[in-house]
Design a protein around this motif. Structure first.
Motif, mmCIF file in Angstrom:
data_model
loop_
_atom_site.group_PDB
_atom_site.id
_atom_site.type_symbol
_atom_site.label_atom_id
_atom_site.label_comp_id
_atom_site.label_asym_id
_atom_site.label_seq_id
_atom_site.Cartn_x
_atom_site.Cartn_y
_atom_site.Cartn_z
ATOM 1 N N ALA A 255 1.243 -5.066 3.476
ATOM 2 C CA ALA A 255 0.619 -4.456 4.653
ATOM 3 C C ALA A 255 0.193 -3.031 4.286
ATOM 4 N N TRP A 256 -1.072 -2.898 3.872
ATOM 5 C CA TRP A 256 -1.594 -1.557 3.499
ATOM 6 C C TRP A 256 -1.812 -0.693 4.733
ATOM 7 N N GLU A 257 -2.112 -1.373 5.861
ATOM 8 C CA GLU A 257 -2.283 -0.640 7.114
ATOM 9 C C GLU A 257 -0.964 -0.662 7.871
ATOM 10 N N PRO A 258 -0.583 0.378 8.556
ATOM 11 C CA PRO A 258 -1.258 1.675 8.590
ATOM 12 C C PRO A 258 -1.054 2.462 7.276
ATOM 13 N N ASP A 259 -2.055 3.270 6.980
ATOM 14 C CA ASP A 259 -2.053 4.130 5.789
ATOM 15 C C ASP A 259 -0.817 5.012 5.716
ATOM 16 N N ALA A 260 -0.353 5.396 6.916
ATOM 17 C CA ALA A 260 0.716 6.400 6.985
ATOM 18 C C ALA A 260 2.096 5.817 6.708
ATOM 19 N N ARG A 261 2.198 4.489 6.545
ATOM 20 C CA ARG A 261 3.540 3.924 6.334
ATOM 21 C C ARG A 261 3.910 3.972 4.852
ATOM 22 N N PRO A 262 4.868 4.795 4.500
ATOM 23 C CA PRO A 262 5.310 4.763 3.106
ATOM 24 C C PRO A 262 6.296 3.610 2.935
ATOM 25 N N PHE A 263 6.164 2.815 1.898
ATOM 26 C CA PHE A 263 7.187 1.809 1.597
ATOM 27 C C PHE A 263 7.456 1.838 0.098
ATOM 28 N N VAL A 264 8.622 1.387 -0.280
ATOM 29 C CA VAL A 264 9.024 1.427 -1.689
ATOM 30 C C VAL A 264 8.015 0.627 -2.514
ATOM 31 N N GLY A 265 7.474 1.241 -3.532
ATOM 32 C CA GLY A 265 6.514 0.575 -4.413
ATOM 33 C C GLY A 265 5.066 0.788 -4.022
ATOM 34 N N ARG A 266 4.828 1.394 -2.856
ATOM 35 C CA ARG A 266 3.458 1.531 -2.377
ATOM 36 C C ARG A 266 2.573 2.335 -3.342
ATOM 37 N N MET A 267 3.107 3.470 -3.789
ATOM 38 C CA MET A 267 2.286 4.333 -4.643
ATOM 39 C C MET A 267 1.947 3.644 -5.960
ATOM 40 N N ALA A 268 2.935 2.971 -6.520
ATOM 41 C CA ALA A 268 2.710 2.273 -7.791
ATOM 42 C C ALA A 268 1.677 1.160 -7.616
ATOM 43 N N LEU A 269 1.779 0.416 -6.524
ATOM 44 C CA LEU A 269 0.827 -0.677 -6.278
ATOM 45 C C LEU A 269 -0.581 -0.142 -6.060
ATOM 46 N N ALA A 270 -0.667 0.920 -5.263
ATOM 47 C CA ALA A 270 -1.983 1.494 -4.960
ATOM 48 C C ALA A 270 -2.658 1.966 -6.248
ATOM 49 N N ALA A 271 -1.848 2.483 -7.167
ATOM 50 C CA ALA A 271 -2.402 3.015 -8.422
ATOM 51 C C ALA A 271 -2.979 1.921 -9.312
ATOM 52 N N VAL A 272 -2.435 0.701 -9.211
ATOM 53 C CA VAL A 272 -2.913 -0.373 -10.095
ATOM 54 C C VAL A 272 -3.812 -1.366 -9.372
ATOM 55 N N ARG A 273 -4.055 -1.129 -8.089
ATOM 56 C CA ARG A 273 -4.788 -2.093 -7.271
ATOM 57 C C ARG A 273 -6.150 -2.428 -7.882
ATOM 58 N N ASP A 274 -6.921 -1.413 -8.254
ATOM 59 C CA ASP A 274 -8.249 -1.655 -8.828
ATOM 60 C C ASP A 274 -8.156 -2.265 -10.220
ATOM 61 N N ALA A 275 -7.202 -1.742 -10.995
ATOM 62 C CA ALA A 275 -7.059 -2.217 -12.374
ATOM 63 C C ALA A 275 -6.708 -3.698 -12.423
#
Lengths: 362, 130
Positions: A255-275
């Motif tokens: 669940a990427w939405e809402p943007d404001a919800r931090p969850f464990v692993g979110r930053m790592a996933l977002a960083a590799v999403r395009d790759a």
């Protein structure tokens, strides 16, 4: 010797072949895995899934904790009884475990996690619970029985504890009803049915009543071929602590939405999403003869394009099927290296069978 | 309890071997082996005419559970393979010692048959695994 569920004596009485699984001694089959598989697609089968671990989360901070802990968002659960499938990620975006979370009532949730990962999961949750004002209760006192198949609900309902019988029959898919027994209209087979979480002492009687009603006892073997046909992932094979949800066809559970919800692993996933967008998780249908298995390599025009994660024989299709992680856009035709020989296969969706029917032309 | 006929010979890798009395043998897997494998869904038989050495992997059985190599119990030439297994691999589950035979061999050394396990010897192998 492994751990034994409250139904172990029942499995022995039915001459089950017992195998070690996730630290437990579990039934692989009771004679014929194929017959058990067909029973679930055509009529009804019952599985002892007491090795899986219910975990109750309660307290004023339960909702906020789960919104932080899980990649899917429990804020979607607005009606008591509703269930949600989610991955629990690590900080690198790998999967600690996949689980079902049921919303029981405000401040109360029930999670069901995998057997082999339960110790690790509990450690993981407890290590992140500080400051959330919650209690985490590992329910070792409960058994879990899954009844699956087109006739499962009708055959099971009269045998349920009286306090949930009527409500269970009225359940929509992915909802549960709470009582002495906790009954969810959920499963891991692609068929209708119930998963019943009940006190261990109640389990043998319920199990025997189901068998007496004509429900086929089914082991882990059939559970695996049924989930594969249904397009459902298996933790440790299709995803693990290194291979995350984006590479395992589980993007829909984040669940990427809402943007404001931090969850464990979110930053790592977002960083590799395009790759990772050049990778795809697909189904394979074997055209040639043989059986697809995990770790076999997939080729197009002589170039390796990926690898099978889960594979096997589909009793419903009478063909071999698999899930594979491949390069995106490889087209419809490929070959799989089976013991050094290229065997033709077709790229298809990961859902092969649903509610007793094949979803593709073979 | 799985059947171990006394008129057959056996290998430690769970093949049974029948002496056809004319320098050829018939090979299959034991009842114990088929039971351990579970439902068999595919059999890759050896090509007729292939020369195989004792202990060499020459066929594959795939069950719902796993893939398993079948080893040549003795050296020789593959005379015949059971073509019926292509459509009915479950014949091995239903009759490991008859309809479920896998291939026949013309022995390179006719006397070599005697070196295999007898039923009691194979029973000991099975018991040791339990």
């Amino acid at each position: 010797m492994g751990l034994r569920t409250p139904l172990f004596a029942e499995h022995e009485r039915l001459s089950a072949r017992i195998v070690p699984f996730g630290g437990w001694d579990m039934p692989l089959h009771y004679g014929s895995q194929l017959e058990e598989h067909h029973a679930v697609r055509r009529y009804a089968g019952v599985f002892d899934v007491s090795h899986m671990q219910p975990v109750d989360l309660s307290g004023p901070g339960a909702r906020d904790f789960l919104r932080y802990l899980l990649a899917n968002d429990v804020a979607k659960l607005k009606v008591p009884g509703k269930a949600l499938y989610s991955c629990m990620l690590n900080d690198r975006g790998g999967v600690v475990d996949d689980l079902i979370v049921y919303y029981r009532r405000p401040d109360h949730y029930r999670l069901v996690v995998n057997a082999g990962t339960a110790d690790k999961d509990l450690d993981w949750m407890r290590a992140r619970a500080a400051g959330f004002n919650i209690a985490i209760d590992r329910r070792r006192d409960l058994a879990m029985i899954a009844i699956q198949g087109p006739q499962a609900a009708a055959l099971t309902a009269p045998l349920l504890h009286a306090d949930c019988r009527k409500a269970a029959l009225a359940l929509k898919p992915f909802f549960a009803v709470d009582g002495r027994w906790f009954v969810g209209r959920t499963g891991y087979t692609g068929e209708d049915g119930f998963e019943v979480i009940l006190p261990a002492a109640d389990a043998p009687g319920f199990w025997r009543a189901l068998i007496a009603a004509g429900v086929q006892p089914c082991g882990l073997g059939a559970r695996d071929t049924l989930r594969l046909e249904a397009g459902m992932n298996l933790y440790g094979q299709d995803m693990d602590e290194v291979v995350g949800p984006l590479e395992a066809g589980l993007g829909w559970t984040i669940a990427w939405e809402p943007d404001a919800r931090p969850f464990v692993g979110r930053m790592a996933l977002a960083a590799v999403r395009d790759a990772l967008s050049h990778r795809a998780f697909v189904g394979l249908l074997l055209i040639g003869r043989g059986v697809l298995r995990g770790h076999q390599k997939v080729f197009v025009d002589g170039h390796e394009v990926g690898e099978i994660t889960s594979g096997g024989f589909s009793p419903t299709l009478e063909r071999s099927i698999a899930f594979a992680r491949v390069a995106r856009g490889i087209g419809a035709d490929c070959t799989v290296d089976i013991r050094g020989k290229p065997v033709p296969a077709r790229v298809v969706k990961t859902t092969f069978v649903r509610n007793g029917s094949a979803l593709l032309d073979c | 309890m799985s059947a171990i006929p006394v008129d057959l010979r056996y290998t430690t890798s769970h093949e049974w071997v029948k002496d056809n009395g004319d320098g050829t043998v018939t090979v299959g897997i034991t009842d114990h082996a088929q039971e351990a494998l579970g439902d068999i869904v595919f059999v890759e038989t050896p090509e007729v005419g292939t020369e195989v050495k004792a202990g060499q992997a020459c066929a594959v059985i795939e069950s719902v559970k796993t893939a398993s190599d079948i080893y040549a119990p003795l050296s020789g030439e593959v005379l015949e393979a059971n073509a019926a297994l292509a459509d009915t691999p479950e014949a091995i589950n239903q009759g490991a010692y008859d309809a479920g035979w896998i291939f026949t061999l013309r022995l390179a050394t006719p006397g070599s048959f005697a070196g295999l396990l007898d039923a009691a010897g194979y029973q000991a192998v099975v018991d040791a695994e339990a």
